[in-house]
Design a protein around this motif. Structure first.
Motif, PDB file in Angstrom:
ATOM      1  N   ALA A  75       2.839   1.858   4.872  1.00 43.93           N
ATOM      2  CA  ALA A  75       2.549   3.067   3.804  1.00 43.93           C
ATOM      3  C   ALA A  75       3.477   3.674   3.909  1.00 43.93           C
ATOM      4  O   ALA A  75       3.920   4.145   4.370  1.00 43.93           O
ATOM      5  CB  ALA A  75       1.041   3.300   3.616  1.00 43.93           C
TER       6      ALA A  75
ATOM      7  N   TYR B 189      -0.204  -3.065   7.184  1.00 46.64           N
ATOM      8  CA  TYR B 189      -0.842  -4.172   6.457  1.00 46.64           C
ATOM      9  C   TYR B 189       0.620  -5.076   7.309  1.00 46.64           C
ATOM     10  O   TYR B 189       1.618  -5.131   7.628  1.00 46.64           O
ATOM     11  CB  TYR B 189      -0.680  -3.403   4.462  1.00 46.64           C
ATOM     12  CG  TYR B 189       0.868  -3.108   4.451  1.00 46.64           C
ATOM     13  CD1 TYR B 189       2.271  -4.394   4.407  1.00 46.64           C
ATOM     14  CD2 TYR B 189       1.230  -2.210   4.494  1.00 46.64           C
ATOM     15  CE1 TYR B 189       3.212  -3.335   3.860  1.00 46.64           C
ATOM     16  CE2 TYR B 189       2.399  -1.768   4.021  1.00 46.64           C
ATOM     17  CZ  TYR B 189       3.842  -2.817   3.904  1.00 46.64           C
ATOM     18  OH  TYR B 189       4.542  -1.947   3.796  1.00 46.64           O
TER      19      TYR B 189
ATOM     20  N   PRO C 286       0.684  -1.240   0.110  1.00 42.86           N
ATOM     21  CA  PRO C 286      -0.091  -0.048  -0.160  1.00 42.86           C
ATOM     22  C   PRO C 286       0.981   1.375  -0.170  1.00 42.86           C
ATOM     23  O   PRO C 286       1.719   1.558   0.686  1.00 42.86           O
ATOM     24  CB  PRO C 286      -0.251   0.303   1.390  1.00 42.86           C
ATOM     25  CG  PRO C 286      -1.070  -1.850   1.650  1.00 42.86           C
ATOM     26  CD  PRO C 286       0.158  -1.963   1.374  1.00 42.86           C
TER      27      PRO C 286
ATOM     28  N   PRO D  46      -7.723   3.320   3.865  1.00 49.11           N
ATOM     29  CA  PRO D  46      -7.812   2.066   4.394  1.00 49.11           C
ATOM     30  C   PRO D  46      -8.715   1.012   3.740  1.00 49.11           C
ATOM     31  O   PRO D  46     -10.033   1.637   4.228  1.00 49.11           O
ATOM     32  CB  PRO D  46      -7.680   2.857   5.259  1.00 49.11           C
ATOM     33  CG  PRO D  46      -8.737   4.211   5.266  1.00 49.11           C
ATOM     34  CD  PRO D  46      -7.673   5.002   3.799  1.00 49.11           C
TER      35      PRO D  46
ATOM     36  N   GLY E  61      -4.667  -5.325   4.009  1.00 45.42           N
ATOM     37  CA  GLY E  61      -5.059  -4.423   4.678  1.00 45.42           C
ATOM     38  C   GLY E  61      -4.803  -3.181   3.371  1.00 45.42           C
ATOM     39  O   GLY E  61      -5.399  -3.621   2.868  1.00 45.42           O
ATOM     40  N   PRO E  62      -4.874  -1.417   3.670  1.00 44.82           N
ATOM     41  CA  PRO E  62      -4.000  -0.919   4.319  1.00 44.82           C
ATOM     42  C   PRO E  62      -4.924  -0.893   5.779  1.00 44.82           C
ATOM     43  O   PRO E  62      -6.249  -0.687   5.607  1.00 44.82           O
ATOM     44  CB  PRO E  62      -3.375   0.725   4.438  1.00 44.82           C
ATOM     45  CG  PRO E  62      -4.609   0.599   3.183  1.00 44.82           C
ATOM     46  CD  PRO E  62      -4.574  -0.966   2.913  1.00 44.82           C
TER      47      PRO E  62
ATOM     48  N   GLY F 117      -1.242   2.883   7.854  1.00 47.03           N
ATOM     49  CA  GLY F 117      -1.428   2.972   6.715  1.00 47.03           C
ATOM     50  C   GLY F 117      -0.011   1.279   7.114  1.00 47.03           C
ATOM     51  O   GLY F 117      -0.024   0.401   5.940  1.00 47.03           O
TER      52      GLY F 117
END
Length: 374
Positions: free
Chosen positions: A201, A242, A38, A44, A110-111, A240
């Motif tokens: 992210a 993940y 991401p 999100p 994700g994120p 962000g």
């Protein structure tokens, strides 16, 4: 593929939850990215407050990739796995997910936005239960990569059944054959589940899921088991966060390209270390680092393994100074005499090193994740 002619262990697959009493993030085509990580342009799929505990489902890329037929039901049926033991979300992602093949192989969930996260903060990921979703996994070597590509240039995958999972992870043993062919005796080794990919992210375009970086990502540090806290430097507002690349087991180095790849259900508590606290307590430390019950774990990352170890050393010296007030020249001497520097992995384009600084060597100073996390 090399496999053992063995029945299942009786362990029921953990299919996606239909409901959850708390925050739960399933792995679906709309909540995952396949091949890339991401960026700040990605909305999100879940938003939480700092301190929230989230249950996240992860899917392994092994068994769903194009060179495996992109059909996990058929792929695993070839190794005696019935449809009821194949994950429904793996089937759906293989059928409907968009794999960016210019990136890596990994499916990341994700994120997750963490409210109030800002660049300069640290995300503190407290790793709770990591529960195997199946009783089998795959170790692969492919694409002419790995530590010994000249000797093992062609793709090879080894199917591994995990025995005794119904008795708990401590009693479980993964099995693989001693030799190819029917009737081979099994080799057995313990499992220690962890997530190979945990990251935040980045600004700009989506990065490939393969090389790790200051954002974390595919760091493949096998110490990140239940009870450990991973710290990641926030790159963009909201963080962000993940996860992906679930493992049942890995040796330091991950020499054959992958380790024992298999899906996990992860319970993670997502906290924040404010920028001001991060600068005060971890000044000079760059990139991901971790805190276990026994060790402080700085990392170093670079395409050149020598440079990766050097960066890990710099981070270790900085950490000893900022956390314990140790003079740099004495920290350097201490590291040489008392700290193990290990190779995290050598197969992710950007190689990784991590060090294990024993907390018990500093009895005058207690350290816990909770003293930093807000």
């Amino acid at each position: 593929m090399t496999t053992l002619d063995r029945p299942g262990s009786g362990y029921a697959a953990l299919q996606p939850l239909s409901s959850s009493p708390g925050a739960y993030l399933p792995a679906t085509p709309s909540t995952t990215q396949w091949g890339r990580l991401p960026s700040d342009a990605d909305a999100p799929v879940l938003t939480v407050d700092p301190g929230t505990t989230v249950v996240v489902d992860t899917v392994s890329h092994e068994g769903i990739l194009e060179d495996q037929g992109r059909d996990p039901v058929a792929f695993f049926a070839g190794h005696g796995v019935g449809r009821d033991r194949v994950l429904d979300d793996a089937v759906l992602i293989a059928a409907e997910g968009e794999h960016d093949r210019t990136g890596g192989p990994h499916v990341v969930t994700g994120p997750i936005e963490i409210r109030g996260a800002r660049p300069g903060d640290l995300v503190a990921v407290r790793i709770g239960d990591l529960v195997p979703r199946t009783d089998y996994g795959v170790i692969s070597s492919r694409h002419g990569r790995g530590l010994l590509p000249e000797r093992f240039p062609h793709g090879n995958s080894v199917f591994c059944l995990v025995e005794n999972l119904t008795r708990g992870i401590a009693q479980a043993r993964a099995t693989l054959p001693l030799t190819a062919g029917a009737g081979s005796r099994p080799v057995r080794f313990p499992i220690a589940p962890f997530l190979g990919v945990m990251g935040v992210a980045t600004p700009g375009s989506r990065l490939s899921s393969t090389p790790p970086g200051l954002h974390g990502g595919n760091i493949d540090v096998r110490l990140l088991v239940t009870g450990t806290t991973l710290f990641l430097p926030v790159q963009v507002a909201g963080a962000g966060f993940y996860v992906g690349d679930p493992h049942f087991a890995q040796g330091n180095g991950e020499v054959a390209l992958t380790a024992l790849e298999a899906p996990l259900r992860a319970t993670l508590t997502l906290g924040l270390v404010p920028k001001e606290v991060a600068q005060e307590r971890f000044s000079g430390v760059r990139g991901p680092f971790a805190l276990t019950d026994e060790f402080l774990v700085p990392t170093g990352l670079d395409e050149d393994l020598d440079v990766a170890v050097s960066k890990c050393g710099e981070n270790a010296v900085a950490m000893l100074g900022s956390v314990f007030g140790m003079a740099p020249e004495l920290a350097y001497a201490y590291l040489s005499a008392a700290t193990d520097f290990e190779i995290s992995q050598v197969v992710d384009l950007v190689k990784g090193s991590h060090a294990r600084i024993r907390l018990s060597d500093f009895p005058f100073s207690t350290i816990s994740a909770q003293e930093f996390v807000r």
